[in-house]
Design a protein around this motif. Structure first.
Motif, PDB file in Angstrom:
ATOM      1  N   GLU A 189       0.891  -1.214   0.028  1.00 35.04           N
ATOM      2  CA  GLU A 189       0.016  -0.054  -0.026  1.00 35.04           C
ATOM      3  C   GLU A 189       0.963   1.279  -0.051  1.00 35.04           C
ATOM      4  OE1 GLU A 189      -3.405  -0.208   3.013  1.00 35.04           O
ATOM      5  OE2 GLU A 189      -2.386  -2.171   3.442  1.00 35.04           O
ATOM      6  N   LEU A 190       0.600   2.326  -0.857  1.00 31.32           N
ATOM      7  CA  LEU A 190       1.629   3.419  -0.913  1.00 31.32           C
ATOM      8  C   LEU A 190       1.243   4.182   0.206  1.00 31.32           C
ATOM      9  CD1 LEU A 190       1.213   4.021  -4.678  1.00 31.32           C
ATOM     10  CD2 LEU A 190       3.436   3.739  -3.580  1.00 31.32           C
ATOM     11  N   ASP A 191      -0.176   4.432   0.754  1.00 29.37           N
ATOM     12  CA  ASP A 191      -0.515   5.390   1.561  1.00 29.37           C
ATOM     13  C   ASP A 191       0.441   5.271   2.751  1.00 29.37           C
ATOM     14  OD1 ASP A 191      -2.367   7.303   2.766  1.00 29.37           O
ATOM     15  OD2 ASP A 191      -2.983   5.876   3.970  1.00 29.37           O
ATOM     16  N   VAL A 192       0.831   3.840   3.293  1.00 26.00           N
ATOM     17  CA  VAL A 192       1.362   3.954   4.738  1.00 26.00           C
ATOM     18  C   VAL A 192       2.984   4.302   4.433  1.00 26.00           C
ATOM     19  CG1 VAL A 192       2.195   1.444   4.158  1.00 26.00           C
ATOM     20  CG2 VAL A 192       2.009   2.569   6.374  1.00 26.00           C
ATOM     21  N   LEU A 193       3.258   4.108   3.110  1.00 23.02           N
ATOM     22  CA  LEU A 193       4.777   4.537   2.850  1.00 23.02           C
ATOM     23  C   LEU A 193       4.833   6.125   2.826  1.00 23.02           C
ATOM     24  CD1 LEU A 193       5.690   2.118   0.043  1.00 23.02           C
ATOM     25  CD2 LEU A 193       6.200   2.067   2.265  1.00 23.02           C
ATOM     26  N   ASP A 194       3.627   6.731   2.460  1.00 23.87           N
ATOM     27  CA  ASP A 194       3.507   8.265   2.290  1.00 23.87           C
ATOM     28  C   ASP A 194       3.570   8.787   3.799  1.00 23.87           C
ATOM     29  OD1 ASP A 194       3.497   8.371  -0.434  1.00 23.87           O
ATOM     30  OD2 ASP A 194       1.280   8.406  -0.541  1.00 23.87           O
ATOM     31  N   ARG A 195       2.986   8.118   4.543  1.00 24.81           N
ATOM     32  CA  ARG A 195       2.617   8.536   5.966  1.00 24.81           C
ATOM     33  C   ARG A 195       4.035   8.456   6.773  1.00 24.81           C
ATOM     34  NH1 ARG A 195      -1.968   5.164   6.011  1.00 24.81           N
ATOM     35  NH2 ARG A 195      -1.288   3.734   7.469  1.00 24.81           N
ATOM     36  N   LEU A 196       4.920   7.340   6.357  1.00 23.37           N
ATOM     37  CA  LEU A 196       5.923   7.175   7.093  1.00 23.37           C
ATOM     38  C   LEU A 196       6.978   8.162   6.575  1.00 23.37           C
ATOM     39  CD1 LEU A 196       6.644   3.343   6.354  1.00 23.37           C
ATOM     40  CD2 LEU A 196       6.476   4.291   8.551  1.00 23.37           C
ATOM     41  N   THR A 197       7.039   8.964   5.194  1.00 23.54           N
ATOM     42  CA  THR A 197       7.621   9.849   4.868  1.00 23.54           C
ATOM     43  C   THR A 197       7.366  11.078   5.564  1.00 23.54           C
ATOM     44  OG1 THR A 197       7.988   9.023   2.669  1.00 23.54           O
ATOM     45  CG2 THR A 197       8.419  11.340   2.792  1.00 23.54           C
ATOM     46  N   ARG A 198       6.124  11.461   5.728  1.00 24.56           N
ATOM     47  CA  ARG A 198       5.420  12.573   6.455  1.00 24.56           C
ATOM     48  C   ARG A 198       5.971  12.844   7.922  1.00 24.56           C
ATOM     49  NH1 ARG A 198       0.916  11.697   3.226  1.00 24.56           N
ATOM     50  NH2 ARG A 198      -0.238  10.741   4.991  1.00 24.56           N
ATOM     51  N   ARG A 199       6.081  11.332   8.441  1.00 27.91           N
ATOM     52  CA  ARG A 199       6.623  11.095   9.748  1.00 27.91           C
ATOM     53  C   ARG A 199       8.106  11.577  10.062  1.00 27.91           C
ATOM     54  NH1 ARG A 199       2.975   9.804  13.427  1.00 27.91           N
ATOM     55  NH2 ARG A 199       0.962   8.944  12.753  1.00 27.91           N
ATOM     56  N   GLY A 200       8.889  11.642   8.931  1.00 30.77           N
ATOM     57  CA  GLY A 200      10.320  11.577   8.890  1.00 30.77           C
ATOM     58  C   GLY A 200      10.952  10.399   9.001  1.00 30.77           C
ATOM     59  N   VAL A 201      10.450   9.398   9.010  1.00 30.40           N
ATOM     60  CA  VAL A 201      11.296   8.194   9.464  1.00 30.40           C
ATOM     61  C   VAL A 201      12.132   7.900   8.262  1.00 30.40           C
ATOM     62  CG1 VAL A 201      10.982   5.421   9.111  1.00 30.40           C
ATOM     63  CG2 VAL A 201       8.888   6.920  10.416  1.00 30.40           C
ATOM     64  N   ALA A 202      13.338   7.654   8.653  1.00 33.32           N
ATOM     65  CA  ALA A 202      14.611   7.594   7.789  1.00 33.32           C
ATOM     66  C   ALA A 202      14.436   6.092   6.966  1.00 33.32           C
ATOM     67  CB  ALA A 202      16.056   7.499   8.743  1.00 33.32           C
ATOM     68  N   GLY A 203      15.337   5.985   5.971  1.00 34.33           N
ATOM     69  CA  GLY A 203      15.338   4.787   4.959  1.00 34.33           C
ATOM     70  C   GLY A 203      14.681   4.993   3.896  1.00 34.33           C
ATOM     71  N   ARG A 204      14.700   4.063   3.072  1.00 33.77           N
ATOM     72  CA  ARG A 204      14.080   4.125   1.734  1.00 33.77           C
ATOM     73  C   ARG A 204      12.689   3.381   1.579  1.00 33.77           C
ATOM     74  NH1 ARG A 204      18.038   5.457  -1.747  1.00 33.77           N
ATOM     75  NH2 ARG A 204      17.194   4.274  -3.465  1.00 33.77           N
ATOM     76  N   ARG A 205      11.719   3.712   0.686  1.00 36.24           N
ATOM     77  CA  ARG A 205      10.475   3.361   0.631  1.00 36.24           C
ATOM     78  C   ARG A 205      10.403   2.490  -0.544  1.00 36.24           C
ATOM     79  NH1 ARG A 205      11.315   5.540   4.486  1.00 36.24           N
ATOM     80  NH2 ARG A 205      10.199   7.416   5.480  1.00 36.24           N
ATOM     81  N   VAL A 206      10.049   1.290  -0.387  1.00 31.52           N
ATOM     82  CA  VAL A 206       9.762   0.395  -1.612  1.00 31.52           C
ATOM     83  C   VAL A 206       8.186  -0.237  -1.475  1.00 31.52           C
ATOM     84  CG1 VAL A 206      10.496  -1.961  -2.273  1.00 31.52           C
ATOM     85  CG2 VAL A 206      12.215  -0.526  -1.518  1.00 31.52           C
ATOM     86  N   PHE A 207       7.767  -0.022  -2.982  1.00 33.84           N
ATOM     87  CA  PHE A 207       6.365  -0.407  -3.185  1.00 33.84           C
ATOM     88  C   PHE A 207       6.391  -1.915  -3.698  1.00 33.84           C
ATOM     89  CE2 PHE A 207       2.510   0.254  -6.015  1.00 33.84           C
ATOM     90  CZ  PHE A 207       1.638  -0.231  -5.065  1.00 33.84           C
TER      91      PHE A 207
END
Length: 349
Positions: A189-207
């Motif tokens: 799900e892309l939505d949770v990856l977007d939320r992680l980005t907005r929270r400033g969680v470090a690391g890379r996002r993979v769909f």
């Protein structure tokens, strides 16, 4: 843990060394590191009291002894998870203190009797337990072991008041992992990856791109109009993901066995090296799941004998996936994936 186009592909222990020990146990993760995994991949689900637990699914009857525990018999229920009716026992109906009394079981006992021989020996893990284990093993082996965290059924948990992204951010902070390298967050799900980005969680996002169907968060929002996973594996789909995520992760069927290549029309799903090259062209990494040596998981041409649990030509099959140019592979037997990678490195070209 380092990845990058043109670098040797990463070997990621899929739920630990789950080909040798029951998945998501401390024994499986420690063995994965000892066998040379660059990173390990836990699946994350939540308990009723907001503890992140490392389990393949929130329904745990197939991977724990919960069904044999009379004190939890009344917890068995049926509910809808991402559009599917599922019966069993669910982590969100238990506190962590209750789950801590359970023991892990091999998910595929007929295929992996060796793993099943360890049934009942190992307790379940919280994310914080795994982070502490990785700290210990990284120091022990003198190398940083990465974490590829998969967020399972994120929309379902958010609706239940258990937002996985918030719980994850808190856990990282408490464990001193907030700024640690080698962190990847992945989801279907892309939505949770977007939320992680907005929270400033470090690391890379993979769909993660499933072989069929559509992302659960988009189905909830758009119904039958939701784009299917195949749409994201096209030229235009990959272009749309660029800048939003750092990579995609695909089942090996998209890399071995499908016909579309780099010259496919913009609306057709890509496959094989064509998919990898197109993703790289948009600055996206590509990971592949899951490398397994048993006949039941291998493409037809790589099977040997009639027994589904027997190992086939795993080296040939693994090499075929690696030859597409992927940046990393998930493997139940990390040592076999490392052997295939090393064989490629030493083969004259």
């Amino acid at each position: 843990m380092a990845s990058g186009h043109g670098s040797a592909p990463l070997v990621i222990g899929h739920r630990g060394a789950s080909g040798y020990r029951p998945e998501h146990t401390a024994a499986a993760y420690a063995l994965a590191v000892a066998l040379g995994a660059d990173a390990v991949e836990p699946d994350l689900v939540a308990t009723r009291d907001g503890v992140l637990v490392v389990r393949h699914e929130n329904e745990i009857s197939g991977t724990t002894d919960v069904a044999s525990r009379p004190e939890f018999a009344a917890r068995r229920t049926t509910r809808e998870i991402d559009g599917r009716r599922v019966a069993g026992w669910f982590t969100e109906d238990f506190t962590w203190a209750e789950l801590a009394t359970l023991r892990a079981r091999e998910r595929m006992p007929k295929t992996r009797p060796q793993g099943a021989s360890f049934d009942g020996r190992f307790p379940l893990l919280r994310l914080r337990d795994l982070l502490a284990l990785l700290d210990h093993e990284s120091e022990r082996f003198g190398r940083e072991v990465g974490l590829v965290a998969e967020f399972k059924h994120a929309s379902h948990f958010a609706e239940a008041g258990l937002p996985l992204d918030e719980l994850f951010a808190d856990e990282l902070g408490d464990a001193g992992w907030a700024d640690r390298g080698g962190l990847v967050c992945e989801a279907f799900e892309l939505d949770v990856l977007d939320r992680l980005t907005r929270r400033g969680v470090a690391g890379r996002r993979v769909f993660l791109l499933e072989a069929s169907g559509a992302p659960a968060d988009l189905v909830r929002a758009l119904g039958q109009a939701a784009p299917r996973f195949d749409v994201f594996a096209t030229h235009d789909g990959l272009a749309g993901l660029a800048g939003r995520v750092h990579g995609v992760s695909v089942d090996t069927g998209r890399l071995v066995g499908r016909g579309q290549g780099a010259d496919a029309s913009p609306g057709a799903p890509l496959a094989g090296a064509g998919l990898v090259d197109a993703a790289h062209g948009h600055g996206l990494d590509v990971f592949a799941w899951t490398l397994r040596p048993e006949n039941r998981f291998l493409p037809q041409g790589f099977r040997r004998g009639s027994a589904k649990s027997a190992w086939g030509d795993w080296l040939g099959a693994f090499t075929r996936v690696l030859e597409t140019g992927v940046d990393g592979v998930f493997a139940d037997h990390p040592d076999l994936a490392a052997d295939a990678r090393n064989t490629m490195d030493t083969t004259p070209g």
